[in-house]
Design a protein around this motif. Structure first.
Motif, PDB file in Angstrom:
ATOM      1  N   ALA A 193      22.518  29.833   8.462  1.00 20.29           N
ATOM      2  CA  ALA A 193      22.772  29.703   9.898  1.00 20.29           C
ATOM      3  C   ALA A 193      22.352  30.995  10.594  1.00 20.29           C
ATOM      4  N   PHE A 194      21.606  30.860  11.679  1.00 23.06           N
ATOM      5  CA  PHE A 194      21.181  31.999  12.490  1.00 23.06           C
ATOM      6  C   PHE A 194      21.921  31.947  13.820  1.00 23.06           C
ATOM      7  N   LEU A 195      22.642  33.007  14.131  1.00 18.52           N
ATOM      8  CA  LEU A 195      23.262  33.124  15.449  1.00 18.52           C
ATOM      9  C   LEU A 195      22.358  33.987  16.309  1.00 18.52           C
ATOM     10  N   VAL A 196      21.840  33.406  17.380  1.00 17.67           N
ATOM     11  CA  VAL A 196      20.969  34.144  18.296  1.00 17.67           C
ATOM     12  C   VAL A 196      21.853  34.908  19.277  1.00 17.67           C
ATOM     13  N   ALA A 242      33.776  30.316   6.036  1.00 13.62           N
ATOM     14  CA  ALA A 242      34.734  29.303   5.585  1.00 13.62           C
ATOM     15  C   ALA A 242      34.039  28.137   4.894  1.00 13.62           C
ATOM     16  N   TYR A 243      32.792  27.870   5.275  1.00  9.48           N
ATOM     17  CA  TYR A 243      32.076  26.738   4.684  1.00  9.48           C
ATOM     18  C   TYR A 243      30.921  27.198   3.799  1.00  9.48           C
ATOM     19  N   ASP A 244      30.958  28.496   3.413  1.00 10.49           N
ATOM     20  CA  ASP A 244      30.010  29.036   2.443  1.00 10.49           C
ATOM     21  C   ASP A 244      28.565  28.874   2.897  1.00 10.49           C
ATOM     22  N   ILE A 245      28.314  29.233   4.160  1.00 15.40           N
ATOM     23  CA  ILE A 245      26.965  29.160   4.717  1.00 15.40           C
ATOM     24  C   ILE A 245      26.479  30.583   4.992  1.00 15.40           C
ATOM     25  N   PRO A 246      25.431  31.053   4.327  1.00 13.61           N
ATOM     26  CA  PRO A 246      24.893  32.384   4.616  1.00 13.61           C
ATOM     27  C   PRO A 246      24.488  32.486   6.086  1.00 13.61           C
ATOM     28  N   ALA A 247      24.914  33.554   6.742  1.00 11.93           N
ATOM     29  CA  ALA A 247      24.658  33.706   8.174  1.00 11.93           C
ATOM     30  C   ALA A 247      23.916  34.997   8.463  1.00 11.93           C
ATOM     31  N   SER A 248      23.038  34.952   9.455  1.00 20.82           N
ATOM     32  CA  SER A 248      22.296  36.114   9.925  1.00 20.82           C
ATOM     33  C   SER A 248      22.405  36.195  11.436  1.00 20.82           C
ATOM     34  N   LEU A 249      22.252  37.399  11.968  1.00 20.74           N
ATOM     35  CA  LEU A 249      22.239  37.603  13.412  1.00 20.74           C
ATOM     36  C   LEU A 249      20.806  37.883  13.862  1.00 20.74           C
ATOM     37  N   ILE A 250      20.370  37.146  14.875  1.00 11.86           N
ATOM     38  CA  ILE A 250      19.025  37.307  15.421  1.00 11.86           C
ATOM     39  C   ILE A 250      19.169  37.886  16.829  1.00 11.86           C
ATOM     40  N   PHE A 251      18.839  39.158  16.987  1.00  9.90           N
ATOM     41  CA  PHE A 251      18.952  39.812  18.291  1.00  9.90           C
ATOM     42  C   PHE A 251      17.668  39.553  19.072  1.00  9.90           C
ATOM     43  N   LEU A 267      22.587  48.094  20.631  1.00 14.47           N
ATOM     44  CA  LEU A 267      22.035  47.274  19.549  1.00 14.47           C
ATOM     45  C   LEU A 267      22.277  47.952  18.199  1.00 14.47           C
ATOM     46  N   ALA A 268      22.046  49.255  18.138  1.00 10.00           N
ATOM     47  CA  ALA A 268      22.259  49.996  16.888  1.00 10.00           C
ATOM     48  C   ALA A 268      23.722  49.928  16.463  1.00 10.00           C
ATOM     49  N   GLU A 269      24.642  49.976  17.432  1.00 12.71           N
ATOM     50  CA  GLU A 269      26.072  49.878  17.115  1.00 12.71           C
ATOM     51  C   GLU A 269      26.403  48.496  16.558  1.00 12.71           C
ATOM     52  N   TYR A 270      25.907  47.454  17.228  1.00 13.60           N
ATOM     53  CA  TYR A 270      26.144  46.084  16.756  1.00 13.60           C
ATOM     54  C   TYR A 270      25.622  45.922  15.334  1.00 13.60           C
ATOM     55  N   LYS A 271      24.378  46.347  15.109  1.00 13.90           N
ATOM     56  CA  LYS A 271      23.753  46.180  13.797  1.00 13.90           C
ATOM     57  C   LYS A 271      24.524  46.948  12.721  1.00 13.90           C
ATOM     58  N   SER A 272      24.997  48.136  13.080  1.00 14.99           N
ATOM     59  CA  SER A 272      25.749  48.940  12.117  1.00 14.99           C
ATOM     60  C   SER A 272      27.002  48.206  11.645  1.00 14.99           C
ATOM     61  N   PRO A 308      22.656  40.069   7.400  1.00 16.97           N
ATOM     62  CA  PRO A 308      21.321  40.501   7.831  1.00 16.97           C
ATOM     63  C   PRO A 308      21.191  40.437   9.359  1.00 16.97           C
ATOM     64  N   CYS A 309      20.549  41.448   9.930  1.00 19.85           N
ATOM     65  CA  CYS A 309      20.318  41.503  11.371  1.00 19.85           C
ATOM     66  C   CYS A 309      18.817  41.645  11.618  1.00 19.85           C
ATOM     67  N   HIS A 310      18.289  40.857  12.530  1.00 24.44           N
ATOM     68  CA  HIS A 310      16.858  40.874  12.818  1.00 24.44           C
ATOM     69  C   HIS A 310      16.652  40.985  14.322  1.00 24.44           C
ATOM     70  N   GLU A 311      15.681  41.796  14.725  1.00 27.91           N
ATOM     71  CA  GLU A 311      15.360  41.992  16.144  1.00 27.91           C
ATOM     72  C   GLU A 311      14.082  41.231  16.468  1.00 27.91           C
ATOM     73  N   VAL A 312      14.117  40.441  17.523  1.00 32.14           N
ATOM     74  CA  VAL A 312      12.934  39.663  17.904  1.00 32.14           C
ATOM     75  C   VAL A 312      12.800  39.618  19.426  1.00 32.14           C
ATOM     76  N   SER A 313      11.619  39.254  19.850  1.00 38.09           N
ATOM     77  CA  SER A 313      11.391  38.909  21.254  1.00 38.09           C
ATOM     78  C   SER A 313      10.593  37.622  21.285  1.00 38.09           C
ATOM     79  N   ALA A 314      11.248  36.548  21.701  1.00 40.91           N
ATOM     80  CA  ALA A 314      10.544  35.271  21.808  1.00 40.91           C
ATOM     81  C   ALA A 314       9.440  35.363  22.856  1.00 40.91           C
ATOM     82  N   LEU A 315       9.682  36.131  23.918  1.00 40.00           N
ATOM     83  CA  LEU A 315       8.723  36.247  25.025  1.00 40.00           C
ATOM     84  C   LEU A 315       7.450  36.963  24.584  1.00 40.00           C
TER      85      LEU A 315
END
Length: 306
Positions: free
Chosen positions: A92-95, A117-126, A140-145, A153-160
């Motif tokens: 699961a990716f949380l944007v 709770a449901y054993d789903i690996p999760a990542s954060l997509i900034f 952003l650095a504080e959040y990632k830390s 896992p934390c990943h930085e992206v720009s869809a634009l």
């Protein structure tokens, strides 16, 4: 016939068979999980059996297979009901966005707890990296830390701008991935960047409320050309945690789970008990205060966006 639910509109479901054919189906009877009352008994990602109706290309779902996992949320306005966001996920990716709209730490924690709770690996997509000021990059650095130290896992992206989209695509290969987050964080823009032929509708963030406006109105699964699928979901304003017992909650915070067996009492709530290893770690700066605040908020049943 057997297939996977690829779209849910509430009353109709699109089911894709193994040979790639898609059929519009409705449900027959009631499907329940653990006695929960859900607003959608069948969810995108579910494996089902269905029969085609005589002389029609429409079907009736008559069997729901056991789910290996699912992401579920409490319906904020219907406290006794829940909504299954998607089922049978590999990850699961949380944007996340830090502004326009802001994704709070509390919202992130509620999502991660549900995934744990449901054993789903999760990542954060900034997302919206192109909009970050110097101050924003510091936040952003504080959040990632906070979250990388917990193993998320934390990943930085720009869809634009297309920044790091190729890297994101490699993470999706051969997996069924849920994309979730507030309205306006750019889920649909990310989907368009990953699958340009989709042309999913996007909308600007509302200026007067700084909240996203819903452009995706139902969950839908899209196949990736290199293998795997992504599930796009409607934006979530609040994420009420459901189906987690109070005494189990600390198990779904990794930093608490690692310490709970060191507490003096085996049934420690980690609130005000003497000899609590979690409270000691909090006092020593080994547990982030924001994470502990989220624990208390969920423990006390506060259904809130923040």
């Amino acid at each position: 016939m057997q297939g996977i639910v690829t779209k849910s509109t509430g009353s109709w479901y699109q089911v894709q068979t193994l040979d790639g054919q898609r059929y519009d189906c409705r449900i027959k009877g009631k499907f329940r999980i653990k006695g929960l009352t859900t607003t959608n008994p069948v969810a995108v990602g579910d494996k089902v059996d269905f029969d085609l109706e005589p002389e029609q290309q429409q079907g009736v779902i008559n069997k729901l297979y056991e789910r290996k996992n699912y992401i579920i949320r409490k319906s904020i306005n219907l406290s006794k009901q829940a909504q299954i966001i998607a089922a049978n996920l590999d990850q699961a990716f949380l944007v996340v966005t830090l502004a326009s709209p802001r994704t709070s730490l509390g919202f992130i924690d509620r999502f991660l707890v549900t995934a744990e709770a449901y054993d789903i690996p999760a990542s954060l997509i900034f997302n919206k990296l192109d909009m970050f000021s110097d101050e924003g990059l510091e936040i952003l650095a504080e959040y990632k830390s906070i979250y990388q130290n917990l193993g998320y896992p934390c990943h930085e992206v720009s869809a634009l701008k297309g920044t790091n989209i190729p890297h994101l695509i490699t993470l999706l290969k051969d997996k069924i991935t849920l994309f979730s987050g507030h309205s306006g964080v750019g889920k649909s823009s990310l989907m368009n960047a990953i699958l340009p032929d989709l042309d999913i509708r996007t909308m600007e963030v509302s200026e007067w409320s700084d909240k996203g406006m819903h452009t995706t109105t139902f969950a839908e699964m899209y196949d990736l050309p290199g293998g795997g699928s992504i599930i796009d979901t409607p934006g979530i304003r609040e994420l009420g945690v459901i189906d987690i017992e109070k005494q189990e909650l600390s198990h779904f915070f990794p930093e608490m789970r690692d310490r709970m067996h060191s507490c003096r009492f085996h049934n420690c709530r980690h609130i005000n008990e003497p000899g609590c290893a979690v409270l000691d770690a909090l006092e020593n700066g080994e547990i982030e205060p924001s994470r502990y605040e989220s624990y208390l908020s969920i423990y006390n049943g506060n259904d809130t966006r923040s």
